[in-house]
Design a protein around this motif. Structure first.
Motif, PDB file in Angstrom:
ATOM      1  N   SER A   1     -12.168 115.552 -34.280  1.00 45.89           N
ATOM      2  CA  SER A   1     -13.177 114.696 -34.957  1.00 45.89           C
ATOM      3  C   SER A   1     -13.700 113.403 -33.889  1.00 45.89           C
ATOM      4  O   SER A   1     -14.282 112.267 -34.497  1.00 45.89           O
ATOM      5  CB  SER A   1     -12.216 113.961 -36.010  1.00 45.89           C
ATOM      6  OG  SER A   1     -11.171 112.887 -35.863  1.00 45.89           O
ATOM      7  N   GLN A   2     -12.807 113.136 -33.537  1.00 43.35           N
ATOM      8  CA  GLN A   2     -13.179 111.536 -32.085  1.00 43.35           C
ATOM      9  C   GLN A   2     -13.455 112.292 -31.488  1.00 43.35           C
ATOM     10  O   GLN A   2     -14.384 111.630 -30.594  1.00 43.35           O
ATOM     11  CB  GLN A   2     -11.841 111.779 -30.883  1.00 43.35           C
ATOM     12  CG  GLN A   2     -10.863 110.449 -32.453  1.00 43.35           C
ATOM     13  CD  GLN A   2      -9.178 110.491 -31.813  1.00 43.35           C
ATOM     14  OE1 GLN A   2      -8.589 110.111 -33.125  1.00 43.35           O
ATOM     15  NE2 GLN A   2      -9.186 110.385 -30.615  1.00 43.35           N
ATOM     16  N   LEU A   3     -13.667 113.277 -30.266  1.00 47.29           N
ATOM     17  CA  LEU A   3     -14.955 113.796 -29.639  1.00 47.29           C
ATOM     18  C   LEU A   3     -16.028 114.109 -30.153  1.00 47.29           C
ATOM     19  O   LEU A   3     -17.140 113.579 -29.693  1.00 47.29           O
ATOM     20  CB  LEU A   3     -13.717 115.616 -29.655  1.00 47.29           C
ATOM     21  CG  LEU A   3     -12.874 115.076 -27.659  1.00 47.29           C
ATOM     22  CD1 LEU A   3     -12.557 117.197 -27.657  1.00 47.29           C
ATOM     23  CD2 LEU A   3     -13.179 114.804 -26.993  1.00 47.29           C
ATOM     24  N   GLY A   4     -15.865 114.370 -31.343  1.00 47.22           N
ATOM     25  CA  GLY A   4     -17.154 114.376 -32.576  1.00 47.22           C
ATOM     26  C   GLY A   4     -17.927 113.235 -32.678  1.00 47.22           C
ATOM     27  O   GLY A   4     -18.806 113.049 -32.372  1.00 47.22           O
TER      28      GLY A   4
ATOM     29  N   LEU B   1     -10.334 109.351 -26.774  1.00 44.51           N
ATOM     30  CA  LEU B   1      -9.420 109.934 -26.343  1.00 44.51           C
ATOM     31  C   LEU B   1      -8.620 108.435 -27.464  1.00 44.51           C
ATOM     32  O   LEU B   1      -7.384 109.334 -27.450  1.00 44.51           O
ATOM     33  CB  LEU B   1      -9.082 108.883 -24.758  1.00 44.51           C
ATOM     34  CG  LEU B   1      -9.837 109.407 -23.871  1.00 44.51           C
ATOM     35  CD1 LEU B   1      -9.689 109.415 -21.878  1.00 44.51           C
ATOM     36  CD2 LEU B   1      -9.384 111.633 -23.297  1.00 44.51           C
ATOM     37  N   GLY B   2      -9.496 108.222 -28.189  1.00 44.69           N
ATOM     38  CA  GLY B   2      -8.556 107.379 -29.031  1.00 44.69           C
ATOM     39  C   GLY B   2      -7.831 106.230 -28.859  1.00 44.69           C
ATOM     40  O   GLY B   2      -6.591 105.445 -28.701  1.00 44.69           O
ATOM     41  N   ALA B   3      -8.545 105.896 -27.189  1.00 43.77           N
ATOM     42  CA  ALA B   3      -8.015 104.928 -26.611  1.00 43.77           C
ATOM     43  C   ALA B   3      -7.693 103.805 -27.251  1.00 43.77           C
ATOM     44  O   ALA B   3      -8.976 103.125 -27.938  1.00 43.77           O
ATOM     45  CB  ALA B   3      -8.280 105.025 -25.025  1.00 43.77           C
TER      46      ALA B   3
ATOM     47  N   PRO C   1     -18.768 109.824 -38.200  1.00 44.68           N
ATOM     48  CA  PRO C   1     -17.723 109.278 -38.755  1.00 44.68           C
ATOM     49  C   PRO C   1     -17.640 107.492 -38.225  1.00 44.68           C
ATOM     50  O   PRO C   1     -16.782 107.113 -37.836  1.00 44.68           O
ATOM     51  CB  PRO C   1     -16.998 109.708 -37.800  1.00 44.68           C
ATOM     52  CG  PRO C   1     -18.281 110.289 -36.267  1.00 44.68           C
ATOM     53  CD  PRO C   1     -19.498 110.749 -36.859  1.00 44.68           C
ATOM     54  N   LEU C   2     -18.899 107.510 -37.487  1.00 46.78           N
ATOM     55  CA  LEU C   2     -19.222 106.206 -36.974  1.00 46.78           C
ATOM     56  C   LEU C   2     -19.289 104.615 -38.202  1.00 46.78           C
ATOM     57  O   LEU C   2     -19.782 105.344 -39.751  1.00 46.78           O
ATOM     58  CB  LEU C   2     -20.022 105.554 -36.220  1.00 46.78           C
ATOM     59  CG  LEU C   2     -20.391 106.508 -34.996  1.00 46.78           C
ATOM     60  CD1 LEU C   2     -20.823 105.699 -34.259  1.00 46.78           C
ATOM     61  CD2 LEU C   2     -18.440 106.171 -34.203  1.00 46.78           C
TER      62      LEU C   2
END
Length: 369
Positions: free
Chosen positions: A78-81, A168-170, A357-358
């Protein structure tokens, strides 16, 4: 992607003000070249601080629009998307109009090369310009074919780093700080790399100031509008009252001042929303990108036209050409930027809209576009 973002009216107005700072700087330079004969190095250089305001705003808006995405833990699909959606939006926002005005300049140079004595077209450099890659121009400077596009090279670097942080969810601030630090050091140790040397400037860290403002806004108690007005005024004085010259560090002067101005505008939002002309001025903020790109054509043409009419007063020229720039920029926004963005959205990504997702900025605290 309607509804994917909300906007601060005050920040939108600040976009317009930042664009006009750059416009006035270039008008004074054109006056120096075509009217007074003092040459291209005599102009109001402080207008360049509009770019620093733009960069801080960019960091703020990107952080606010992605605030619902996780900033810790392992990367997930989901984060890559979300990272892809983020980059897609940024490319759709920036590239089409920039390509149009770049190719317009190429067409003018090929048709009437005498119009720009310092410019020429070289295929490799043009390709680098269109792909936002810093390269040495045929006239010897690290500039794209459309010179004001140098700021977009920095913007694209920031977008790429920010998208990587999303994927990366960083943590955004730490990741951007580390990435820009690596780029900065690489430019220092690899002096023969044109791109790395271009990016290794402290101005790149101004995006992080905007991200910090967004994080502070979301996590801490908001200050009163009066405090915003005071902070905004202090930032403007810090930017423009001293004569910083060319030796002062840009981040420490214009960058920090711009951060204060943007922070003040955010805190001032409740008062801004009640201002009588706020919504109309917000439209000028929407048109600021068109104003920024199109003014490179309007300014020299306007100054030379007024010269032929016998106008010599610098203030009159600044006002007249500045008004022409605003009108041309608004027409560009309505007739070019919005239709082109919609066309490329349909052509490149299709008509169906996937759920984004934003996160929207809460409507209770922000003015909807």
């Amino acid at each position: 992607m309607k509804g994917a973002t909300r906007q601060f009216t005050g920040v939108q107005i600040l976009r317009f003000a930042a664009a006009m700072l750059v416009v006035v700087m270039h008008i004074t330079q054109a006056i120096s070249i075509h009217i007074t004969g003092a040459g291209p190095s005599h102009y109001w250089g402080a207008g360049s601080a509009g770019v620093d305001i733009f960069f801080v705003i960019s960091g703020f808006v990107m952080a606010m629009s992605t605030s619902s995405l996780p900033a810790g833990g392992p990367a997930r699909s989901s984060q890559l998307g979300a990272a892809w959606v983020f980059m897609r939006r940024r490319l759709l926002r920036i590239a089409p109009l920039y390509w149009f005005y770049t190719l317009l300049k190429v067409a003018l140079l090929l048709a009437m090369p005498a119009l720009a004595a310092r410019s020429s077209v070289e295929p490799g450099h043009l390709a680098a310009s269109l792909f936002f890659i810093p390269a040495i121009s045929p006239w010897g400077l690290v500039q794209p074919t459309l010179p004001v596009g140098w700021t977009l090279n920095f913007e694209m670097l920031f977008y790429a780093v920010f998208a990587a942080a999303i994927a990366l969810g960083a943590p955004r601030i730490r990741f951007c700080l580390a990435a820009f630090g690596v780029v900065f050091l690489a430019g220092y140790f690899l002096p023969d790399s044109t791109a790395l040397n271009f990016y290794a400037q402290t101005i790149v860290f101004e995006f992080i100031l905007g991200v910090c403002i967004a994080h502070a806004y979301l996590r801490f108690r908001r200050a009163a509008p009066l405090a915003g007005l005071i902070v905004m005024a202090a930032g403007a004085l810090f930017m423009f009252a001293p004569d910083w010259g060319h030796t002062a560090d840009r981040f420490a002067t214009w960058g920090c001042g711009a951060a204060l101005v943007v922070l003040g505008a955010v805190w001032l939002e409740p008062w801004t929303l009640r201002a009588p002309l706020a919504s109309r001025l917000s439209f000028l903020g929407d048109a600021s990108y068109s104003i920024y790109l199109s003014h490179t054509f309007v300014v020299p043409a306007g100054v030379q036209a007024l010269k032929r009419l016998g106008v010599q007063d610098s203030l009159a020229i600044v006002l007249a050409v500045g008004l022409a720039v605003v009108v041309a920029g608004c027409l560009s926004y309505v007739w070019l930027e919005r239709p082109m963005t919609a066309f490329f959205k349909r052509a490149l990504f299709g008509a169906p809209r996937l759920p984004s997702p934003l996160k929207p900025i809460p409507e209770s605290t922000h003015h909807a576009k």
